[in-house]
Design an enzyme around this catalytic site. Structure first.
Site, PDB file in Angstrom:
ATOM      1  N   HIS A  89     -34.200 -25.288  31.310  1.00  0.00           N
ATOM      2  CA  HIS A  89     -33.371 -25.728  29.793  1.00  0.00           C
ATOM      3  C   HIS A  89     -34.747 -26.665  28.900  1.00  0.00           C
ATOM      4  CE1 HIS A  89     -31.278 -28.811  27.147  1.00  0.00           C
ATOM      5  NE2 HIS A  89     -30.854 -28.438  27.315  1.00  0.00           N
TER       6      HIS A  89
ATOM      7  N   ASP B  27     -26.662 -25.386  22.096  1.00  0.00           N
ATOM      8  CA  ASP B  27     -27.263 -24.928  22.496  1.00  0.00           C
ATOM      9  C   ASP B  27     -25.755 -24.427  24.151  1.00  0.00           C
ATOM     10  OD1 ASP B  27     -27.410 -27.557  23.521  1.00  0.00           O
ATOM     11  OD2 ASP B  27     -29.920 -27.220  24.466  1.00  0.00           O
TER      12      ASP B  27
HETATM   13 ZN   LIG Z   1     -28.403 -28.471  26.303  1.00  0.00          ZN
HETATM   14 ZN   LIG Z   2     -26.811 -31.902  25.554  1.00  0.00          ZN
END
Ligand SMILES: [Zn+2]
Ligand SMILES: [Zn+2]
Length: 310
Positions: free
Chosen positions: A268, A64
């Site tokens: 996040h 990600d």
């Molecule tokens: Zn991440």
């Molecule tokens: Zn990570």
């Protein structure tokens, strides 16, 4: 200094949310921070000129945060990029990218430089006359760094009215901006403070994703103007945060408070939460000046006293 959030959600891309990537514009330089899947589309949506990006900083090798990188490198190639591209990231990134390029028989027409990171101590990864960038070693499941972007103190600002009153010729202006006094033809010394104003205070931006609560970063990020700190979970899922080596909103706020930063940006977010306002509420029980990042949101840090355009 201007920050554009291209993506700020954890793990998987979804219809309306993207994994991590940000663009920081600082003193006319443009830096890409992390490059999750979808970064190129987000760059286009946010009308950011690809070609101005010469340095890319990758925090760690979870998907990600960098699965968009090889695609971006390939697009630069199709756009016939000529300028050097520098990639700063953990050891292994060079092998991964070159392997993908090799098996697709794709080679860039521009120079691709990899700066692989292995140190567990903060180190300088970029420096020019106006900006310095250092790593912030983080604590996560794999080797991870955040990045601290600092403006250097600029020239003193010319007091135009004063220099005109003294009939000082323009060829002396740069010396004056550099802090020099001026001696007039009649021998009078004009001290620099009468000819200039203080320079604009330099600003700093600390990017910390992904990490568990880690007080070891405090000396590095101390007094930063802006701290982006990951908040994957809320305190209700504190056990998951600990197990996956992520942070809760409360933990990010404690770090912000202890580091004495001016403003805390959260991001996040785990995609399990449908209402990200809860992150702000939790963080504000500890630290007042909190803003939520979101995909496509821009923060202009040049606005007076870190005011923020939302
Ligand atoms: Zn991440
Ligand atoms: Zn990570």
């Amino acid at each position: 200094m201007k920050l554009t959030i291209l993506g700020c959600y954890a793990a998987t891309p979804r219809t309306l949310t993207n994994p991590t990537s940000q663009v920081l514009e600082i003193r006319n330089r443009m830096f890409l921070i992390d490059c999750g899947e979808g970064t190129q589309v987000q760059l286009r949506k946010n009308k950011i000129r690809f070609s101005k990006i010469n340095h890319i900083f990758i925090s760690h090798l979870h998907g990600d945060h960098f699965y968009g990188l090889v695609g971006l490198i390939s697009t630069f190639m199709l756009l016939n990029r000529q300028t050097d591209l520098h990639i700063h990231g953990p050891k292994g990134i060079k092998e991964i990218i070159l392997l993908q390029l090799k098996y697709s028989n794709s080679y860039t027409g521009y120079n691709l430089y990899f700066h692989e990171l292995t140190s567990n101590e903060s180190e300088i990864v970029y420096e020019d006359e106006k900006v310095i960038i250092k790593t912030i070693p983080l604590k996560h499941r794999i080797y991870t760094n955040g990045f601290l972007f600092q403006e250097k103190i600029g020239d003193r600002k010319l007091n135009v009215e004063a220099v005109q009153n003294y009939n000082i010729e323009t060829c002396y202006y740069q010396n004056i901006k550099n802090g020099k006094d001026i001696i007039l033809d009649n021998g009078t010394i004009i001290p620099n403070t009468k000819l200039t104003f203080d320079p604009i205070p330099p600003k700093s931006y600390a990017y910390c994703s992904d990490t568990m609560y880690n007080e070891a970063i405090l000396p590095i990020i101390k007094d930063a103007d802006i701290l982006y700190h990951e908040t994957t979970f809320l305190e209700t899922e504190a056990d998951k945060a600990e197990k996956t080596m992520h942070s809760t909103a409360k933990e990010a706020a404690i770090i912000a408070q202890k580091a004495n930063v001016k403003c805390l940006l959260l991001g996040h977010y785990s995609t399990r939460y449908s209402n990200i306002e809860l992150f702000k509420e939790e963080a504000q029980t500890i630290f007042e000046n909190v803003e939520l990042t979101d995909d496509g949101k821009t923060f202009d840090f040049d606005y007076e006293s870190i005011g923020i355009y939302l």
